[in-house]
Design a protein around this motif. Structure first.
Motif, short mmCIF file in Angstrom:
data_model
loop_
_atom_site.label_atom_id
_atom_site.label_comp_id
_atom_site.label_asym_id
_atom_site.label_seq_id
_atom_site.Cartn_x
_atom_site.Cartn_y
_atom_site.Cartn_z
N ARG A 112 -35.60 -18.13 -44.48
CA ARG A 112 -36.94 -17.52 -44.44
C ARG A 112 -37.40 -17.05 -45.83
O ARG A 112 -38.54 -16.67 -46.01
CB ARG A 112 -36.97 -16.34 -43.46
N ASN A 113 -36.52 -17.04 -46.77
CA ASN A 113 -36.92 -16.82 -48.16
C ASN A 113 -36.10 -17.81 -48.99
O ASN A 113 -35.05 -18.26 -48.54
CB ASN A 113 -36.64 -15.39 -48.60
N HIS A 114 -36.62 -18.16 -50.16
CA HIS A 114 -35.94 -19.20 -50.96
C HIS A 114 -35.72 -20.43 -50.07
O HIS A 114 -34.61 -20.99 -49.99
CB HIS A 114 -34.62 -18.67 -51.54
N ALA A 115 -36.81 -20.84 -49.41
CA ALA A 115 -36.70 -21.82 -48.32
C ALA A 115 -36.47 -23.25 -48.80
O ALA A 115 -36.01 -24.08 -48.02
CB ALA A 115 -37.96 -21.76 -47.46
N LYS A 116 -36.82 -23.54 -50.05
CA LYS A 116 -36.66 -24.92 -50.54
C LYS A 116 -35.57 -24.95 -51.61
O LYS A 116 -35.70 -24.28 -52.65
CB LYS A 116 -37.99 -25.41 -51.14
N GLY A 117 -34.53 -25.72 -51.36
CA GLY A 117 -33.45 -25.72 -52.33
C GLY A 117 -32.56 -26.93 -52.22
O GLY A 117 -32.87 -27.90 -51.53
N VAL A 118 -31.46 -26.84 -52.92
CA VAL A 118 -30.51 -27.95 -52.98
C VAL A 118 -29.10 -27.36 -53.12
O VAL A 118 -28.91 -26.34 -53.78
CB VAL A 118 -30.88 -28.90 -54.17
N CYS A 119 -28.13 -27.98 -52.44
CA CYS A 119 -26.75 -27.48 -52.50
C CYS A 119 -26.05 -27.99 -53.76
O CYS A 119 -26.42 -29.03 -54.31
CB CYS A 119 -25.93 -28.00 -51.32
N ALA B 211 -21.57 -31.37 -58.79
CA ALA B 211 -22.31 -32.30 -57.92
C ALA B 211 -23.35 -31.53 -57.12
O ALA B 211 -23.20 -30.33 -56.86
CB ALA B 211 -21.33 -32.99 -56.96
N ALA B 212 -24.42 -32.25 -56.73
CA ALA B 212 -25.47 -31.65 -55.91
C ALA B 212 -25.60 -32.44 -54.62
O ALA B 212 -25.30 -33.64 -54.59
CB ALA B 212 -26.79 -31.65 -56.66
N GLN B 213 -26.02 -31.76 -53.56
CA GLN B 213 -26.18 -32.40 -52.27
C GLN B 213 -27.48 -31.93 -51.62
O GLN B 213 -27.87 -30.77 -51.76
CB GLN B 213 -25.01 -32.06 -51.32
N ASP B 214 -28.11 -32.82 -50.89
CA ASP B 214 -29.29 -32.50 -50.11
C ASP B 214 -28.96 -31.34 -49.16
O ASP B 214 -27.92 -31.37 -48.50
CB ASP B 214 -29.64 -33.78 -49.32
N GLU B 215 -29.85 -30.34 -49.09
CA GLU B 215 -29.44 -29.17 -48.30
C GLU B 215 -29.47 -29.40 -46.79
O GLU B 215 -28.83 -28.64 -46.05
CB GLU B 215 -30.24 -27.93 -48.67
N PHE C 209 -29.21 -23.96 -55.41
CA PHE C 209 -30.38 -23.62 -56.22
C PHE C 209 -31.60 -23.64 -55.31
O PHE C 209 -31.66 -24.45 -54.37
CB PHE C 209 -30.59 -24.66 -57.32
N ALA C 210 -32.58 -22.79 -55.60
CA ALA C 210 -33.76 -22.75 -54.73
C ALA C 210 -34.95 -22.19 -55.50
O ALA C 210 -34.80 -21.64 -56.59
CB ALA C 210 -33.48 -21.89 -53.51
N ILE C 211 -36.13 -22.36 -54.90
CA ILE C 211 -37.31 -21.66 -55.40
C ILE C 211 -37.65 -20.56 -54.40
O ILE C 211 -37.45 -20.72 -53.19
CB ILE C 211 -38.51 -22.60 -55.65
N ALA C 212 -38.14 -19.43 -54.92
CA ALA C 212 -38.38 -18.25 -54.07
C ALA C 212 -39.71 -18.41 -53.36
O ALA C 212 -40.76 -18.01 -53.86
CB ALA C 212 -38.36 -16.99 -54.92
N THR C 213 -39.64 -19.00 -52.19
CA THR C 213 -40.84 -19.27 -51.39
C THR C 213 -40.46 -19.17 -49.92
O THR C 213 -39.29 -19.31 -49.56
CB THR C 213 -41.35 -20.70 -51.69
N GLY C 214 -41.47 -18.96 -49.07
CA GLY C 214 -41.21 -19.00 -47.63
C GLY C 214 -41.44 -20.38 -47.06
O GLY C 214 -41.15 -20.63 -45.89
#
Ligand code: HEM
Length: 346
Positions: free
Chosen positions: A63-70, A294-298, A101-106
């Protein structure tokens, strides 16, 4: 009289009724003190409801930092932290990390350039199974000091269903009545924008207490400082979905690194107010290097089902008196419960 009303079982029922009345009175008193009868009480559910009404469809997402990547990697401790804390992952060695990692958005579909604050969350696991979870932001101070002020700020950003936008007066009115937002706003106005998670510093913001082997406690704020030099760009040139791709491209060329720094507070430095920076020149101890491999799709990655609750700490690191910490823990748990249940239903 009572006995007549109760019939022949009266002698047994009277004490039972008295006990029930006493317990009921105690429960009511507890509920009143706890604020259960107060509809205006700030609960994790109300906080998370508000966070989820800032645009987009949050169902199934944080519900916060809703868009990100593992991401996955390790924390290479250099051992310098062992003078400060008995935390097992500060002893020289390498410990596995799951992060995000994420951006602080709902809004899980928000454009990458729409959020001023970005974040890094980590879970560092020690050989004995103890964990250190931390969520850190790119701003060096937080906008508000208390859960109530955070709630008021989130409410000011809530979408009005009638217009599809926040009330244009709400955020200016919030800022005008919350001068403690000043240091955060100064950062937001002046810090360079970049088009990468890799070139950003991330700050834990809340104070914690490090405890050494003698039991001595010291206030600390920690941060991750990037090895990658920041490349400033104009905010309106940041593509809607560039950050995850940039991370993947960089990782294809090799690991990314951040130095972990412990900034030690002095006795008068505020530990209960994340809006107030500590004076410059405080002692800093580099305790190790975060290596992101490494990064993964969340949607399917290893961070999806992790709650980066900042109160999950190993021995040797304790909570400070910062009131945001308990509110964070309670709200993250509520957000986590909802998104996990929603994923199951999707
Ligand atoms: C009362 C204050 C706060 C509240 C109510 C709050 C609420 C939340 C919630 C509900 C989430 C989603 C959690 C999940 O579903 O896993 C979240 C994520 C996050 N918050 Fe906060 N937050 C607060 C303060 C802070 C502060 C002070 C920081 C910075 C140190 C911070 C950093 C983060 C980060 C990094 C994430 C993303 C974690 C991840 O990637 O999973 N928050 N916040």
């Amino acid at each position: 009289m009572l006995r007549r009303l109760l019939g022949t079982d009266g002698p047994l029922l009277v004490p039972a009724i008295v006990i029930a009345l006493v317990l009921g009175a105690l429960a009511s008193a507890f509920a009143a003190v706890a604020g259960w009868f107060d509809p205006g009480r700030l609960t994790p559910a109300r906080m998370v409801d508000a966070l989820g009404r800032r645009g987009g469809d949050p169902v199934g997402h944080r519900r916060n930092h809703a868009k990100g990547v593992c991401f996955t990697g390790s924390f290479a401790a250099n051992g310098a932290g062992t003078d400060l804390s008995t935390a097992p992952m500060l002893a020289a060695g390498r410990y596995p990390v799951t992060g995000r990692f994420a951006i602080a958005t709902g809004n899980p579909l928000a454009a990458d350039g729409s959020a001023r604050v970005r974040s890094m969350a980590v879970r560092i696991v020690a050989p004995d199974g103890q964990e250190w979870r931390s969520g850190m932001n790119t701003s060096p101070v937080f906008a508000v000091a208390t859960p109530a002020a955070f709630f008021a700020m989130v409410q000011a950003a809530m979408i009005d269903p009638a217009t599809g936008k926040p009330d244009p007066q709400a955020m200016p009115a919030f800022i005008a009545t919350h001068p403690e937002t000043g240091a955060f706003l100064a950062w937001a106005r002046s810090a360079p924008w970049t088009a990468s998670y890799a070139d950003q510093a991330y700050y834990g913001l809340n104070a914690f207490i490090l405890t050494d082997a003698r039991g001595t406690g010291r206030p600390v704020r920690w941060s991750m400082r990037p090895e990658t030099a920041a490349a400033a760009v104009a905010p309106d040139t940041i593509g809607a979905d560039v950050l995850a791709g940039d991370l993947a491209e960089r990782l294809a060329r090799g690991p990314l690194r951040w130095t972990m720094v412990m900034t030690l507070g002095q006795p008068d430095d505020p530990t209960d107010d994340a809006t107030r920076p500590w004076p410059a020149g405080r002692r800093e101890v580099v305790v190790g290097t975060l290596v992101v491999d490494a990064a993964q799709d969340e949607a399917h990655g290893p961070c999806r089902d992790v709650n980066f609750d900042p109160t999950i700490l190993p021995d040797g690191i304790a909570l400070s008196d910062d009131p945001l910490l308990a509110a964070r823990s309670a709200s993250y748990a509520t957000s986590f419960d909802r998104r996990i249940a929603e994923q199951v239903r999707r």
